[in-house]
Design a protein around this motif. Structure first.
Motif: not given
Length: 281
Positions: A108-129
């Motif tokens: 539930i917490v993860v779902g809430i965090v994903m719903l919250l508006p994010h001010t930061q820019k979406k990280p580039p796809r090539h920055s993932g794990l």
């Protein structure tokens, strides 16, 4: 009248579940028990029976759209089967109800965090794990045929994730679709459409296995299961058409976040209902 309402509810649950790659079983069981008078054994059996045509229909459309990553599904599915066996074995040794409650709250917490508006820019796809561990053996590049987006994966990491998701599924008696989809998107940087399609394809095997198991022990009563099966088939068709006409991205991730919230609530409801009935699945 009740059958009509049940059909409409089943269509809605299935359409949403197919769209976000969860399937819908985790939503369906508490609904059948709370609002339609199913006991938990028949509710679970009906859910497993309904998921078979829903997963097949959805995967058929996804296959035509070339949005299923069969390599990823294999790397997840095979270890998940072993993890499910381990999870079922661990039930006798761990405080399952307490862990399940913590897990549901976490979802539930993860779902809430994903719903919250994010001010930061979406990280580039090539920055993932996966891009950070590119030098580890068994790391490879995948490229989706539909949108031509490339993503890097490591077979060992993906297999470990599959094993862990299977263990959780076996331990808590729940499907792993709502775990697999967001992690494929957020951790592995797999495009949303590919992640939801691959997760649904994995459900083809797991739902059929679960259906056979519950059918053999008498939990599938066709007089009660057939309306749910038909509604899930129609819902899967509608969800697949909706998904085909809508480009994945921001809205898809918001739908997945809503699905996580509903799944977490569904797990809590399942937990309360199981404690009241004494049935474990």
């Amino acid at each position: 009248m009740q059958e009509i309402v049940l059909f409409i509810v089943g269509v809605a649950i299935s359409a949403f579940g197919v769209t976000v790659g969860f399937g819908g079983g985790v939503f369906l069981v508490p609904v059948l028990m709370l609002f339609f008078g199913y006991n938990i054994e028949i509710a679970v059996g009906s859910s497993m029976a309904a998921m078979v045509p829903a997963a097949l229909i959805g995967s058929f459309f996804n296959s035509r759209n070339h949005s299923i990553d069969y390599v990823v599904s294999t790397l997840i599915q095979l270890p998940a089967m072993a993890g499910t066996v381990l999870g079922a074995f661990l039930v006798a040794f761990l405080p399952v109800q307490e862990l399940q409650m913590v897990f549901a709250l976490f979802v539930i917490v993860v779902g809430i965090v994903m719903l919250l508006p994010h001010t930061q820019k979406k990280p580039p796809r090539h920055s993932g794990l996966m891009y950070q561990i590119r030098d580890i053996p068994t790391t490879f590049i995948r490229k989706n045929k539909t949108n031509h987006l490339a993503y890097r994966l490591n077979a060992g990491v993906v297999s470990v994730f599959g094993f862990l998701s299977g263990t959780i599924a076996g331990l808590f008696g729940i499907g792993g679709g709502f775990l697999q989809t967001p992690i494929m998107i957020k951790l592995f940087r797999i495009p949303a459409q590919v992640a939801t399609s691959t997760s649904l394809f994995i459900l083809v095997v797991t739902s059929f296995t679960g259906f056979i198991s519950h059918f053999l022990i008498g939990n599938v009563l066709w007089s009660r299961s057939l309306p749910v099966v038909l509604s899930f088939a129609v819902g899967s068709l509608l969800g697949s058409l909706f998904k085909k006409e809508n480009h994945p991205g921001y809205n898809m991730e918001k739908l997945i976040a809503i699905g996580l919230l509903l799944a977490g609530v569904g797990v809590l409801l399942n937990l309360m209902l199981k404690s009241n009935t004494g049935f474990s699945f």
